[in-house]
Write a protein that holds these residues in place. Structure first.
Motif, mmCIF file in Angstrom:
data_model
loop_
_atom_site.group_PDB
_atom_site.id
_atom_site.type_symbol
_atom_site.label_atom_id
_atom_site.label_comp_id
_atom_site.label_asym_id
_atom_site.label_seq_id
_atom_site.Cartn_x
_atom_site.Cartn_y
_atom_site.Cartn_z
ATOM 1 N N ASP A 73 0.855 -1.189 0.000
ATOM 2 C CA ASP A 73 0.000 0.000 0.000
ATOM 3 C C ASP A 73 0.887 1.234 0.000
ATOM 4 O OD1 ASP A 73 -1.810 2.030 0.340
ATOM 5 O OD2 ASP A 73 -2.768 1.180 2.109
ATOM 6 N N GLY A 74 0.993 1.860 -1.146
ATOM 7 C CA GLY A 74 1.798 3.068 -1.277
ATOM 8 C C GLY A 74 0.953 4.327 -1.301
ATOM 9 N N THR A 75 -0.242 4.271 -0.740
ATOM 10 C CA THR A 75 -1.125 5.433 -0.714
ATOM 11 C C THR A 75 -0.937 6.199 0.593
ATOM 12 O OG1 THR A 75 -2.988 4.275 0.311
ATOM 13 C CG2 THR A 75 -2.824 4.192 -2.101
ATOM 14 N N GLU A 76 -1.392 7.430 0.590
ATOM 15 C CA GLU A 76 -1.269 8.254 1.800
ATOM 16 C C GLU A 76 -2.253 7.836 2.883
ATOM 17 O OE1 GLU A 76 -1.159 12.492 1.450
ATOM 18 O OE2 GLU A 76 0.025 12.385 -0.379
ATOM 19 N N ALA A 80 -6.853 0.054 3.203
ATOM 20 C CA ALA A 80 -7.679 -0.747 4.121
ATOM 21 C C ALA A 80 -8.882 0.053 4.601
ATOM 22 C CB ALA A 80 -6.848 -1.228 5.306
ATOM 23 N N LEU A 81 -8.667 1.304 4.945
ATOM 24 C CA LEU A 81 -9.774 2.128 5.413
ATOM 25 C C LEU A 81 -10.794 2.378 4.307
ATOM 26 C CD1 LEU A 81 -7.808 4.667 7.645
ATOM 27 C CD2 LEU A 81 -9.070 2.613 8.328
ATOM 28 N N GLY A 87 -17.651 -1.136 2.743
ATOM 29 C CA GLY A 87 -18.446 -2.242 3.258
ATOM 30 C C GLY A 87 -17.723 -3.542 3.544
ATOM 31 N N VAL A 88 -16.420 -3.591 3.378
ATOM 32 C CA VAL A 88 -15.694 -4.831 3.670
ATOM 33 C C VAL A 88 -15.425 -4.890 5.174
ATOM 34 C CG1 VAL A 88 -13.595 -6.170 3.236
ATOM 35 C CG2 VAL A 88 -14.589 -4.784 1.391
ATOM 36 N N ILE A 93 -10.088 -8.450 5.817
ATOM 37 C CA ILE A 93 -8.950 -7.702 5.273
ATOM 38 C C ILE A 93 -7.696 -8.136 6.037
ATOM 39 C CG2 ILE A 93 -7.909 -5.428 4.942
ATOM 40 C CD1 ILE A 93 -10.802 -4.284 4.989
ATOM 41 N N VAL A 94 -6.681 -8.570 5.289
ATOM 42 C CA VAL A 94 -5.410 -8.971 5.885
ATOM 43 C C VAL A 94 -4.340 -7.983 5.437
ATOM 44 C CG1 VAL A 94 -3.659 -10.793 6.057
ATOM 45 C CG2 VAL A 94 -6.085 -11.405 5.826
#
Length: 111
Positions: A73-76, A80-81, A87-88, A93-94
């Motif tokens: 995950d290279g996002t700011e 996951a959020l 709705g997950v 989520i791992v």
């Protein structure tokens, strides 16, 4: 647990949204890589910026055993959020980029 098909579509839609970010650089491409047979999904930047080669994975998600694995995950803000907002449940989520030992201390699935 939602169906794998619904997670597949959700992941593809979310990564498609990320691929639309405009960098105002015609020499930089954002590639979507979807392997729906093996459930591997990536957003990759490829090209040139300021005479330097750019190549890098921004997001890498897999679907394994009915759960969405975030491998990179290279996002700011954190993908996951965004998955939770869409709705997950957190137990589906791992955070694959954390060691198995460290995952137990997050609010997400261990595996």
């Amino acid at each position: 647990m939602a169906s794998v098909d619904s997670y597949r579509q959700l992941v593809q839609d979310l990564l498609e949204d990320y691929s639309k970010v405009d960098f105002n650089n015609p020499d930089l491409e954002t590639e979507l890589i979807f392997d729906t047979q093996r459930d591997r999904y990536q957003v990759v930047h490829v090209g040139w910026s300021n005479k330097r080669r750019v190549y890098g994975c921004v997001l890498h998600l897999d679907i394994k055993d009915g759960k969405i694995w975030i491998q990179h995950d290279g996002t700011e803000g954190g993908i996951a959020l965004e998955l939770v907002e869409r709705g997950v449940p957190k137990h589906d989520i791992v955070l694959g980029f954390h060691s198995p030992f460290k995952r137990q201390f997050t609010e997400f699935a261990v595996s």
